[in-house]
Scaffold this active site. Structure first.
Site, PDB file in Angstrom:
ATOM      1  N   ALA A 165       0.873  -1.322  -0.094  1.00 21.10           N
ATOM      2  CA  ALA A 165      -0.158   0.012   0.030  1.00 21.10           C
ATOM      3  C   ALA A 165       0.922   1.346  -0.045  1.00 21.10           C
ATOM      4  CB  ALA A 165      -0.898   0.058   1.180  1.00 21.10           C
ATOM      5  N   LYS A 166       0.242   2.404  -0.269  1.00 17.17           N
ATOM      6  CA  LYS A 166       0.986   3.737  -0.029  1.00 17.17           C
ATOM      7  C   LYS A 166      -0.091   4.939   0.202  1.00 17.17           C
ATOM      8  CE  LYS A 166       5.426   4.958  -0.346  1.00 17.17           C
ATOM      9  NZ  LYS A 166       6.654   4.226   0.057  1.00 17.17           N
TER      10      LYS A 166
END
Ligand code: NAD
Length: 411
Positions: A101-102
């Site tokens: 994720a980011k």
């Protein structure tokens, strides 16, 4: 080529090498969930201001999604998307039970006071608290955020869900952060370098190193290389570059940098032009600053025999080709800088266990994970007759594809 295009290209190449079914190939590229939220806060003078926050949750086949949150004016959905995807492959390469994720908020953190930053972090957390969690998505610091930001997220999240230290990593040690986390990425870079050099019958001792970037990663890498008898012959940061063919005294340089905030005027080295660093005479080049610094303009002039990609995406695809034709061995970013997320994983494990490890255990485990991943990458690159970058991509993509297939496709 931007980060998303380059990551997607590497992924597609790995999928071809692995012979992945097109259905699974396309499914692995599309993010699991993209979140965009408006965060409105009162400034210290009472005026209201709005920022846009993003979180891209790319894949969770192997476990909770994991990745940083950055506060930066140029945060855009495409880049966040690429970085989220990269985290999926990186956690799989290191064999951590995570996906990728980011996230980020488009803001200039330097223009905000501490209380404005705290309000912004808390509002962002309020907007996404239902979508993150120690078993779903575990944020960490990135550009423009730090341990304090994580402490605010932990506090705000815990108001909704009860005390939850494992919801974020990179926390202050007093709130359940791991010993050794600050040095982890630089230390991982050094363990990765040792594994590569050992494969070529060499060690750090006596070799020469040029390091671009003297922040968290670059300064820790320099310090640990110096401790192992490596000669750091060139260092640069945003303020300039210095060199000394006999080796720079890194402990003295760290003191000088702490006292003056810059590298220049350091007595033990000569100043040089910043762009000379990447093409300076050395055995090992370690970019620890920005993406895209090695490109078709300078790749032909690189003298190093080994490049360790401590920064994310420092080598663009054209440079990759030029360097590979020159016989330069590149240790790719999705492996070389995985020490940070690996110790983040140890932090999460310690929080879930409610049991703190000492720093020696953290470093020993980090060394074990980095060595193991290197040999697995090497083995993939031998099996598929490809370079280490593709060895790492095929290793990561194959693990995620296998987990996806094992979970099944039926709704
Ligand atoms: P940092 O902000 O602490 O340090 C960055 C360094 O780069 C600073 O010394 C800065 O002066 C220097 N720099 C900036 N522009 C430069 C230029 N034009 N020329 C030379 N030097 C320049 O950041 P960091 O945490 O050390 O991260 C460095 C790189 O490593 C980034 O690409 C980051 O994405 C990557 N990375 C960091 C971590 C981590 O845990 N910190 C983990 C994985 C990847």
């Amino acid at each position: 080529m931007n980060a998303l295009a380059a990551t997607t290209r590497n992924f597609r190449q790995a999928a071809r090498i692995l012979g992945l079914d097109s259905k699974i190939e396309n499914s692995l590229l599309i993010p699991f969930r993209e979140i965009k939220v408006e965060c409105t806060i009162p400034k210290d003078d009472g005026t209201l201001v709005s920022y846009i926050g993003f979180r891209v949750q790319h894949d969770n086949a192997r476990g909770p999604m994991k990745g940083g949150i950055r506060f930066h004016p140029e945060v855009d959905p495409d880049e966040v998307n690429a970085l989220a995807q990269l985290m999926t492959w990186k956690t799989a390469v290191a064999d951590l039970p995570y996906g990728g994720a980011k996230g980020g908020i488009g803001c200039k953190p330097k223009d905000l006071s501490t209380s404005e930053l705290e309000r912004l972090t808390r509002v962002f957390t309020q907007k996404i608290h239902d979508l993150i969690g120690d078993n779903t998505d575990v944020p960490a610091p990135d550009m423009g955020t730090n341990a304090q930001t994580m402490a605010w997220i932990l506090d705000e999240y815990s108001k909704f869900h009860g005390h939850s230290p494992a919801v974020v990593t990179g926390k202050p040690v007093d709130l359940g952060g791991s010993l050794g986390r600050e040095a982890a990425t630089g230390r991982g870079v050094v363990y990765a370098t040792e594994a590569l050099l050992a494969e070529h019958g060499k060690s750090i001792e006596g070799l020469t190193f040029a390091i671009q970037g003297f922040g968290n990663v670059g300064s820790w890498a320099a310090r640990l290389i110096d401790e192992r008898g490596g000669k750091v012959v060139a260092v640069s940061d945003i303020t300039g570059a210095i060199k000394n063919p006999n080796g720079i005294d890194i402990a003295a340089l760290l003191k000088h940098k702490d006292a003056t905030g810059k590298l220049e005027d350091f007595g033990g080295a000569q100043t040089m032009a910043s762009d000379e660093l990447l093409t300076s005479e050395c055995d090992v080049l370690i970019p620890c600053a920005l993406g895209g610094v090695l490109n078709r303009e300078n790749a032909g002039d690189v003298k190093a025999k080994y490049i360790i990609e401590a920064a994310n995406h420092p080598t663009d695809p054209e440079a990759d080709e030029i360097l590979s034709k020159k016989g330069v061995t590149i240790l790719p970013d999705i492996y070389a800088n995985a020490g940070g997320v690996t110790v983040s994983y140890f932090e999460w494990v310690q929080n879930i266990q409610g049991f703190m490890w000492d720093e020696e255990k953290v470093n020993q485990e980090l060394s074990r994970y980095m060595r193991r991943a290197f040999h697995e990458i090497k083995s993939m690159s031998q099996t598929h007759s490809c370079n280490l970058r593709m060895g790492a991509f095929t290793l990561g993509v194959n693990r995620v594809a296998r987990a996806t297939l094992l979970r099944g496709w039926e709704a």
